[in-house]
Every structure is written in C-alpha cells, then in structure tokens.
Design a protein around this motif. Sequence first.
Motif, short mmCIF file in Angstrom:
data_model
loop_
_atom_site.label_atom_id
_atom_site.label_comp_id
_atom_site.label_asym_id
_atom_site.label_seq_id
_atom_site.Cartn_x
_atom_site.Cartn_y
_atom_site.Cartn_z
N ASP A 3 57.09 38.12 45.34
CA ASP A 3 56.26 37.47 46.34
C ASP A 3 54.77 37.57 46.03
OD1 ASP A 3 58.53 36.82 47.75
OD2 ASP A 3 58.34 38.47 49.18
N PHE A 4 54.39 38.44 45.13
CA PHE A 4 52.98 38.64 44.81
C PHE A 4 52.62 38.22 43.39
CE2 PHE A 4 54.09 41.57 48.19
CZ PHE A 4 53.07 41.34 49.09
N ASP A 5 53.57 37.64 42.67
CA ASP A 5 53.35 37.29 41.27
C ASP A 5 52.15 36.36 41.08
OD1 ASP A 5 55.45 38.85 40.51
OD2 ASP A 5 56.85 37.18 40.15
N ASP A 6 51.97 35.38 41.96
CA ASP A 6 50.85 34.46 41.83
C ASP A 6 49.51 35.18 41.98
OD1 ASP A 6 51.47 34.90 44.55
OD2 ASP A 6 50.48 33.04 45.16
N LEU A 7 49.48 36.14 42.88
CA LEU A 7 48.24 36.88 43.11
C LEU A 7 47.96 37.85 41.97
CD1 LEU A 7 48.67 37.50 46.93
CD2 LEU A 7 47.35 35.70 45.79
N ILE A 8 48.99 38.48 41.46
CA ILE A 8 48.82 39.39 40.32
C ILE A 8 48.34 38.59 39.10
CG2 ILE A 8 50.01 40.96 38.73
CD1 ILE A 8 49.43 42.08 41.56
N ALA A 9 48.89 37.40 38.88
CA ALA A 9 48.45 36.56 37.77
C ALA A 9 46.99 36.17 37.94
CB ALA A 9 49.34 35.33 37.65
N ALA A 10 46.61 35.79 39.16
CA ALA A 10 45.22 35.42 39.42
C ALA A 10 44.30 36.62 39.21
CB ALA A 10 45.07 34.89 40.85
N ASN A 11 44.78 37.80 39.58
CA ASN A 11 43.97 39.00 39.39
C ASN A 11 43.79 39.31 37.90
OD1 ASN A 11 44.28 42.30 39.02
ND2 ASN A 11 42.65 41.58 40.38
N LYS A 12 44.82 39.10 37.11
CA LYS A 12 44.68 39.34 35.66
C LYS A 12 43.61 38.42 35.08
CE LYS A 12 49.23 41.25 34.84
NZ LYS A 12 50.57 41.07 34.31
N ASP A 13 43.59 37.16 35.52
CA ASP A 13 42.56 36.23 35.06
C ASP A 13 41.18 36.71 35.52
OD1 ASP A 13 41.67 33.69 33.85
OD2 ASP A 13 41.18 33.18 35.94
N PHE A 14 41.09 37.12 36.75
CA PHE A 14 39.84 37.65 37.30
C PHE A 14 39.36 38.83 36.48
CE2 PHE A 14 37.88 40.78 40.26
CZ PHE A 14 36.77 40.06 40.65
N ALA A 15 40.26 39.76 36.19
CA ALA A 15 39.90 40.97 35.44
C ALA A 15 39.45 40.65 34.01
CB ALA A 15 41.08 41.94 35.43
N GLU A 16 40.02 39.62 33.41
CA GLU A 16 39.63 39.23 32.06
C GLU A 16 38.18 38.77 32.00
OE1 GLU A 16 42.32 36.37 30.36
OE2 GLU A 16 44.05 37.67 30.69
N HIS A 17 37.69 38.23 33.10
CA HIS A 17 36.32 37.71 33.16
C HIS A 17 35.43 38.58 34.06
CE1 HIS A 17 39.00 34.31 32.22
NE2 HIS A 17 38.07 34.05 31.33
N PHE A 18 35.89 39.76 34.40
CA PHE A 18 35.21 40.63 35.35
C PHE A 18 33.87 41.11 34.79
CE2 PHE A 18 34.60 44.77 37.55
CZ PHE A 18 34.64 44.31 38.85
N ASP A 19 32.81 40.86 35.55
CA ASP A 19 31.49 41.29 35.11
C ASP A 19 30.73 42.04 36.21
OD1 ASP A 19 30.96 39.21 36.83
OD2 ASP A 19 29.65 38.12 35.46
N LEU A 20 31.48 42.58 37.16
CA LEU A 20 30.86 43.25 38.29
C LEU A 20 30.98 44.77 38.23
CD1 LEU A 20 32.12 40.78 41.05
CD2 LEU A 20 29.89 40.79 39.91
N GLY A 21 31.42 45.30 37.13
CA GLY A 21 31.59 46.74 36.99
C GLY A 21 30.27 47.48 37.02
#
Length: 164
Positions: A3-21
Amino acid sequence: MDDFDDLIAANKDFAEHFDLGGFDGKAHAGIALVTCMDSRIDPLRMLGLEHGDAKIFRNPGGRVTPQALEALVLGVHLLNVQRILVVPHTRCAMASASEADLRVKVGKSAGVDASWQSFDVVTDQLDQLRQDVAKVRTHPLIGERAQVGGFLYDVDTGLLTQHA
C-alpha cells in the motif's frame, strides 16, 4: 506493505536529489506558524519562505492547542522564533460543521459509533482566532518575547488577511 510502494518509490527519487541536508533545525527567518492540516495550504510558499525558515505546527482548524503552545514555547526559546502567525483558513470543515455533524460523518465512515469522539469545532472563526492569538500573547513563556499575529488564509485566492 504494498500500500505504500508508490510513496516509497517517490521518496527514493526525492532522496536521490536531496539537497537539504545539514540543516540545524532553527527557524532561520524567525517565523513560527500554526495553521490547519488542510492540503490546500502551502505554509512556506504562502509566506515567501523556504526550507529552514520557519517552524510549522498543523492541526485541524489551525487552533492554538496545548500541543501548539508547547511547540511555540520551544520555538521561541530554542529555535530562533521571533514572530508567530496563527492562520486558520476559509472553507474549513472545523468551522463549517457542528461537532454532532462531524461525529455522524465519522461514525458513518468508520461503521461504528463516534458519538464519544471530541472534535474542536469553531462556531465563530474570527472570534476564535482572536482568542487563540490572546493565548499565545499572554502565555508566561512567550508573552513579549515574540510578535504574534492572527490571520485568515483564503483558500480560493491565496491571500492572508490580518484579524488580530
């Protein structure tokens, strides 16, 4: 957990481009905002702010609850908060339905009796906004330490109007 696969996939994409650390957790613009959980509200963009500029507390109706006050006290004393905005919005379910109506709707949706559930509905939104702002202004750990304003956000125009 499919039920959360779409959100986990979106999060992986987000994390790949994450620049807020590396963010220190303080409100760099000195702003705290109490507003509603309504998804029509984009708290940072509506104030021209960016990630790291503000502390944001959301709840149904944008009310100054004990939990919101706790967050504001911490913000003022530990997180650089100097200005506090309390911002409910137009067409809010918490201001347009009675507690009895919400209990019935939730009960029907849940398929069980919800007559015991408390909902902090608002019968006069502007009066409640003034009361909520007064709670913050008179709090012994906030008081004069921060400027406090009460605003109504129009979900159809994006405009804020100050009321307190």
